[in-house]
Design a protein around this motif. Structure first.
Motif, short mmCIF file in Angstrom:
data_model
loop_
_atom_site.label_atom_id
_atom_site.label_comp_id
_atom_site.label_asym_id
_atom_site.label_seq_id
_atom_site.Cartn_x
_atom_site.Cartn_y
_atom_site.Cartn_z
N VAL A 135 0.08 8.42 6.46
CA VAL A 135 0.88 7.29 5.99
C VAL A 135 2.20 7.38 6.72
CG1 VAL A 135 1.96 6.21 4.02
CG2 VAL A 135 -0.21 7.36 3.74
N GLY A 136 2.43 6.41 7.55
CA GLY A 136 3.66 6.45 8.33
C GLY A 136 4.37 5.13 8.29
N ASP A 152 1.97 6.37 -7.17
CA ASP A 152 0.86 7.09 -7.80
C ASP A 152 -0.22 7.41 -6.77
OD1 ASP A 152 -0.85 8.23 -9.57
OD2 ASP A 152 -1.05 6.49 -10.89
N PRO A 153 -0.03 8.47 -5.99
CA PRO A 153 -0.98 8.78 -4.92
C PRO A 153 -2.38 9.11 -5.43
CG PRO A 153 0.70 10.48 -5.07
CD PRO A 153 1.08 9.41 -6.02
N ALA A 174 -7.96 7.31 -5.62
CA ALA A 174 -9.16 7.01 -6.40
C ALA A 174 -9.66 5.60 -6.11
CB ALA A 174 -8.86 7.17 -7.89
N LEU A 175 -8.74 4.67 -5.91
CA LEU A 175 -9.13 3.29 -5.63
C LEU A 175 -9.58 3.07 -4.20
CD1 LEU A 175 -6.39 1.13 -7.37
CD2 LEU A 175 -8.76 1.46 -8.07
N GLU A 176 -9.15 3.95 -3.32
CA GLU A 176 -9.32 3.74 -1.89
C GLU A 176 -10.76 3.47 -1.46
OE1 GLU A 176 -8.90 6.93 1.27
OE2 GLU A 176 -6.97 5.91 1.27
N GLY A 177 -11.70 4.28 -1.86
CA GLY A 177 -13.04 4.10 -1.34
C GLY A 177 -14.12 4.18 -2.39
N GLU A 214 0.83 -1.21 0.00
CA GLU A 214 0.00 0.00 0.00
C GLU A 214 0.86 1.26 0.00
OE1 GLU A 214 -2.43 -0.58 3.45
OE2 GLU A 214 -4.04 -1.49 2.29
N ARG A 215 1.92 1.26 0.83
CA ARG A 215 2.81 2.43 0.87
C ARG A 215 3.49 2.63 -0.48
NH1 ARG A 215 4.22 0.56 6.16
NH2 ARG A 215 6.07 -0.41 5.31
#
Length: 133
Positions: free
Chosen positions: A99-100, A22-23, A28-31, A15-16
């Motif tokens: 994001v850590g 490509d943030p 866009a895919l996240e939710g 995921e990171r």
């Protein structure tokens, strides 16, 4: 069946990497699937609310109390459904948490209302990561 710790770490790394490469695409895919489902649920609740109004009016016109009560209950249930679906809806383009090094740390409420356990867990993870490196 839950993922093992190794599998969870691998997933977090993937995921990171996706966010780093490509943030915009990752966001866009996240939710998107959840947003579509939530939007559809809100529309269904609004339609049910309108049906409830029609039942309430029909009960008044026909002078049948039980039809009016049923219409009111339908309206109430649909209003509750719409409000809960609206509150749970993810906001477009908003990443749910920082994001850590310990992972994405996404929180269902968009990072605004975190429980005490979430904060403690995040601090613990940060300390573990700092000691490990």
């Amino acid at each position: 069946m839950p993922l093992s710790e190794h599998e969870q770490r691998m997933l977090e790394q993937m995921e990171r990497a996706l966010y780093a490469e490509d943030p915009k695409f990752a966001t866009a895919l996240e939710g998107s699937g959840l947003r579509t489902y939530t939007r559809r649920r809100v529309y269904q609740a609004v339609a049910g609310f309108l049906v409830g109004i029609a039942l309430l009016m029909a009960g008044m016109v026909a002078q049948r109390v039980w039809i009016g009560v049923a219409g009111f209950l339908v309206m109430l249930a649909c209003a509750v459904l719409a409000v809960t679906a609206w509150r749970k809806a993810p906001r477009p383009g908003v990443q749910r948490g920082p994001v850590g090094p310990g992972g994405l740390g996404r929180h269902p409420m968009g990072g605004r209302r975190r429980s005490m356990m979430d904060r403690i867990e995040q601090r613990w993870q940060r300390r573990r990561d700092e000691q490990g490196h």
